[in-house]
Design a protein around this motif. Structure first.
Motif, short mmCIF file in Angstrom:
data_model
loop_
_atom_site.label_atom_id
_atom_site.label_comp_id
_atom_site.label_asym_id
_atom_site.label_seq_id
_atom_site.Cartn_x
_atom_site.Cartn_y
_atom_site.Cartn_z
N GLY A 88 46.21 11.59 43.88
CA GLY A 88 46.12 12.94 43.36
C GLY A 88 45.31 13.89 44.20
O GLY A 88 45.19 15.08 43.87
N SER A 137 49.01 10.60 41.72
CA SER A 137 48.02 10.29 40.70
C SER A 137 48.54 9.28 39.69
O SER A 137 47.78 8.45 39.17
CB SER A 137 47.61 11.58 39.98
OG SER A 137 46.74 11.31 38.91
N THR A 138 49.85 9.33 39.43
CA THR A 138 50.44 8.48 38.38
C THR A 138 51.13 7.23 38.94
O THR A 138 51.60 6.40 38.17
CB THR A 138 51.45 9.28 37.55
OG1 THR A 138 52.45 9.84 38.42
CG2 THR A 138 50.76 10.42 36.80
N SER A 164 50.60 15.06 41.50
CA SER A 164 50.91 14.34 40.25
C SER A 164 51.54 12.98 40.51
O SER A 164 51.16 11.98 39.88
CB SER A 164 51.84 15.19 39.38
OG SER A 164 51.17 16.31 38.86
N SER A 175 53.90 14.12 35.77
CA SER A 175 52.99 15.22 35.45
C SER A 175 51.62 14.66 35.12
O SER A 175 51.49 13.70 34.37
CB SER A 175 53.53 16.03 34.26
OG SER A 175 52.65 17.08 33.95
N ASP A 176 50.61 15.25 35.73
CA ASP A 176 49.23 14.86 35.45
C ASP A 176 48.39 16.13 35.44
O ASP A 176 48.09 16.69 36.48
CB ASP A 176 48.72 13.87 36.49
CG ASP A 176 47.32 13.36 36.17
OD1 ASP A 176 46.68 13.92 35.27
OD2 ASP A 176 46.87 12.41 36.83
N GLU A 177 48.04 16.59 34.26
CA GLU A 177 47.32 17.86 34.13
C GLU A 177 45.88 17.77 34.61
O GLU A 177 45.20 18.79 34.76
CB GLU A 177 47.35 18.32 32.67
CG GLU A 177 48.76 18.66 32.18
CD GLU A 177 48.78 19.10 30.72
OE1 GLU A 177 47.69 19.10 30.10
OE2 GLU A 177 49.87 19.43 30.23
#
Length: 293
Positions: A280, A258-259, A255, A236-238
């Protein structure tokens, strides 16, 4: 010869003449309608010519004649989408490099080319696609990425038994992806040797198409070995933002890329569109004019 066919030939000769200019590095001819030998005989463009065809046998024949050729799917793309698909395939095979000016000629499937486009590698194809984004890094096997893009296009076009389906395919940084995901169902690839589950094998690509009906993502190593299907991506990447209208699959792909250092292909169940995520962000977007029914 009809006036239309005369014009088609004159248009092709004009394109070849333009392709022969010193500023042009490659002439990407996206059509199954071959160029007549007499039209190429005195053309400077001959050494710059790269065919993009839908028939593997035609590509083999061209390659046997020492001409450059690649195969693209035989789907009814718009002209712009046909250019994108051919460029992605050519780039993944190392046919072009950054900074090259490519003159692209294409048309409707099965017809003589009627459209000419000028593309600078590293520049913008349109507002959605920057070719530079397709340069994924030396850690990725270009054959694997190209095979999976073509596979994703097939899933988006054909679905499963006539029904539209969507899926996610992650490529690379598999250790991190496995750590940030969990198995949702039995992994159909478990227990197979690595040689028996590489996406460069057409049988495995066919299996992936069939298993795309499963919920969850495919996890694939940089070299093409399929590690798992049916994985729930829990990263999860808000901070990542996806365009309005894109759902949970696209958010998950944004997400996880991105991570981790993986890339992810997403097939939209709604439209059949294929999007490639890296860091991302969407770096490639391929739409199809109509799905096969």
């Amino acid at each position: 010869m009809s006036d239309t066919s005369k014009f088609d030939r004159e248009f092709l000769r004009a394109a070849l003449s333009l392709a022969g200019k010193g500023d042009v590095d490659h002439f990407l001819y996206i059509s199954d309608v071959p160029i007549a030998p007499e039209d190429l005989r005195r053309q400077q463009a001959k050494r710059k010519l790269v065919y993009a065809v839908t028939a593997p046998r035609m590509a083999e024949e061209l390659l046997s004649k020492k001409q450059r050729a690649l195969v693209i799917p035989a789907y009814d793309y718009s002209r712009t989408e046909r250019v994108k698909v051919a460029l992605v395939s050519a780039l993944s095979q190392g046919a072009f490099k950054e900074g090259d000016l490519v003159l692209c000629m294409t048309g409707k499937l099965g017809r003589s080319p009627d459209t000419l486009m000028q593309m600078r590698i590293g520049g913008s194809l349109d507002d959605r696609l920057t070719i530079e984004g397709v340069k994924l890094g030396d850690e990725f096997n270009s054959q694997v990425v190209d095979a999976l893009i073509q596979l994703a296009l097939q899933v988006g076009q054909e679905g499963f038994e006539g029904h539209p389906i969507g899926t996610i395919i992650t490529i690379g940084d598999h250790t991190s992806v496995m750590e940030k995901s969990r198995q949702m169902t039995i992994n159909p690839f478990q227990g197979l040797s690595e040689a028996e589950r590489n996406v460069l094998d057409p049988k495995i690509r066919e299996a992936i198409k069939n298993f795309s009906v499963l919920d969850g993502a495919f996890v694939i190593r940089e070299d093409g070995v399929v590690l798992a299907a049916g994985r729930y991506l829990s990263a999860s990447d808000e901070t990542v933002k996806i365009p309005l209208g894109l759902g949970a699959r696209h958010a998950a792909a944004a997400s996880i890329t991105s991570t981790t250092k993986c890339i992810a292909l997403v097939v939209s169940q709604t439209s059949g569109a294929v999007r490639l995520f890296k860091g991302g962000n969407i770096v490639l977007e391929l739409h199809q004019t109509a799905r096969r029914t």
